[in-house]
Design an enzyme around this catalytic site. Structure first.
Site, short mmCIF file in Angstrom:
data_model
loop_
_atom_site.label_atom_id
_atom_site.label_comp_id
_atom_site.label_asym_id
_atom_site.label_seq_id
_atom_site.Cartn_x
_atom_site.Cartn_y
_atom_site.Cartn_z
N MET A 53 0.83 -1.21 0.00
CA MET A 53 0.00 0.00 0.00
C MET A 53 0.87 1.27 0.00
SD MET A 53 -2.99 -1.23 2.66
CE MET A 53 -4.01 0.23 2.39
N HIS A 54 0.23 2.38 -0.34
CA HIS A 54 0.78 3.74 -0.19
C HIS A 54 1.81 4.15 -1.23
CE1 HIS A 54 -1.16 3.07 3.60
NE2 HIS A 54 -0.18 2.38 4.11
N ASP A 113 -2.57 -5.07 0.44
CA ASP A 113 -2.14 -6.39 0.90
C ASP A 113 -2.78 -6.81 2.22
OD1 ASP A 113 -0.73 -4.50 2.37
OD2 ASP A 113 1.25 -5.26 1.83
#
Length: 495
Positions: A83-84, A240
């Site tokens: 992520m991110h 995830d």
């Protein structure tokens, strides 16, 4: 339906992992392909998105070799990923700078700027500004790379870049969108207020979709190269952590697990949106409609063990064997595992790793034991924070590469004072969850039917009353508090 299969791909920080699953939810084949992270400066973490695509091609080639004819029957593809991460494309779809990853802390100064510009940001997004999220990274680009921002036509998350390569569509799911800090969590829509502050337009962002829906189709030329016969839908998928939850069946109120991968997260599903930014908890949209979760996010997990083993010149297995020879006794050393800073509960990108109490006889076993305990104490703080926010945890399931070690899981059960269950194929959690989302997108089945808990392989019961662990945990917290002022000074010296 009995011949159909589903492909799940997890675009991780250190590797792409893939699974091919049949209609009985049995893994017919698994594969992985690794790559590295670059650190141009202290606190920076970047990757070339082309590495992800090359790894996807390698993973699919391995699955084709293992699964044979089953690959031709793929009926749906699901994506999971780290992520991110921020991928920036120009008007031609070209990536114009390396992706800035989740464990990059360069935008720490922009977090304070966000608080001043939009005091309601934590209320909208459930969490205080953090350098991992897109909101802070976009302000950093504005300040330090204005030419990048001026040429940016599209922003994508890692797994969604892979989807774009597969289909030409720019789409993301609610969970991954939540991790940008541009999403209005309660509304499950991009926030106009935050976009205005960050200076981006909604047209630059991917289209939003629930994780179990499919709005993209695999390109025919790629399907042919992968020996897939069908016109294959690609599910929106999930970040995830949420994909791991889908793989474990953690979709209902109170279902809890933790990850022990490159980083660690402690996750508990909720039936409603329950923000608790004052505890540095994340309250994000789940991968299924009208479901959310609370999560304690730690930036350091099993990767810390790998780092320590490499530093000491031994393999991970050798380090664990040496720790076992300590005969289960708590280490006399203390280890703060904050090699990448920390989110929950400290929200401190300047936090650093510390090994405290070394003496001439300190060896591989004792140092490894301290490292294992340090990650455990970080998880214990996360458990305490979630319970203080009002959500009790009675039992945990575990996924991730660190779940292979019986020794570590027993140690964690003792520290967390909760039973820990390990399921079959626990290392494939997010990829398996992505395959489940692919199935849901194709069949439109009830999630309760598909997202059941896999078979439990082993349960680690806590050995209560270990006062040494309790003592070390209190010392661990005091050590962080004592050093916290020094971390900010060290960060300034790094830069």
């Amino acid at each position: 339906m009995s011949t159909q299969t589903y492909l799940g791909l997890d675009i991780g920080t250190s590797a792409v992992k893939g699974v091919l699953v049949d209609t009985h939810q049995l893994c017919l084949a698994t594969a992985s392909s690794a790559y590295s992270v670059t650190h141009p400066r202290a606190g920076w973490a970047e990757q070339d998105p082309e590495l992800w695509w090359q790894a996807v091609e390698e993973v699919v080639a391995q699955l084709m070799q293992q699964a044979g004819a089953a690959m031709a029957k793929v009926a749906g593809i699901g994506l999971s990923g780290q992520m991110h991460g921020l991928v920036v494309q120009n008007q031609h779809g070209e990536v114009i700078r390396p992706a800035i990853l989740w464990n990059d802390s360069r935008a720490s100064q922009q977090c304070q700027q966000l608080k001043e510009l939009l005091p309601s940001l934590a209320t909208i997004t459930s969490v205080e500004p953090m350098p991992a999220f897109w909101a802070a990274k976009l302000l950093w680009l504005k300040a330090h790379e204005p030419e990048t921002l001026a040429n940016a036509h599209h922003f994508l998350l890692p797994k969604d870049y892979v989807r774009w390569r597969m289909s030409g569509e720019r789409i993301t799911d609610m969970c991954d969108a939540a991790g940008t800090q541009l999403l209005d969590q309660a509304r499950r829509a991009w926030s106009p207020e935050i976009l205005a502050v960050c200076g981006v337009a909604e047209r630059q962002l991917p289209h939003l979709a629930e994780g179990s829906t499919a709005l993209a189709i695999l390109k025919p030329n790629i399907a042919a190269r992968w020996d897939i016969e069908n016109q294959v839908p690609i599910a929106a998928g999930a970040g995830d952590v949420a994909a791991g939850a889908i793989g474990l069946g953690a979709i209902n109120e109170g279902d809890a697990f933790f990850t022990l991968g490159t980083s660690s997260q402690l996750f508990i599903a909720t039936s409603g949106y329950r923000p608790a930014p004052e505890h540095a908890l994340h309250a994000f949209a789940h991968a299924l409609p009208e479901r959310w979760f609370q999560m304690a996010a730690m930036l350091n997990g099993a990767s810390v063990l790998a780092w320590a083993a490499k530093l000491m010149g031994v393999s991970i297995d050798e380090a664990l064997t040496a720790a076992k020879e300590q005969q289960g006794s708590a280490s006399s050393l203390l280890f703060l595992p904050y090699l990448n800073g920390e989110r929950t509960p400290h929200n401190n990108p300047d936090a650093r790793g510390v090994l405290f109490g070394l003496h001439p006889s300190s060896g591989v076993g004792e140092v490894t034991q301290a490292v294992l305990e340090g990650v455990g104490f970080s998880l214990r703080e996360a458990r305490d924070v979630i319970e203080q926010a009002g959500t009790p945890i009675t039992r945990l399931t575990v996924i991730g590469g660190g779940s292979r070690s019986d020794y570590w899981l027993q140690l964690l059960a003792d520290i967390l004072e909760r039973p820990i269950a390990r399921c079959e194929d626990s290392e494939s959690g997010p990829a398996f969850g992505a395959a489940r989302l692919a199935r849901l997108a194709f069949t439109q089945e009830n999630p309760e039917v598909v997202c059941q808990t896999p078979r439990i392989e082993k349960v680690f019961q806590p050995k209560l009353g270990n006062h040494r662990h309790s003592h070390n945990f209190e010392c661990y917290k005091r050590l962080y508090r004592a050093l916290a002022p020094e971390f900010a000074i060290a960060s300034k010296l790094d830069n």
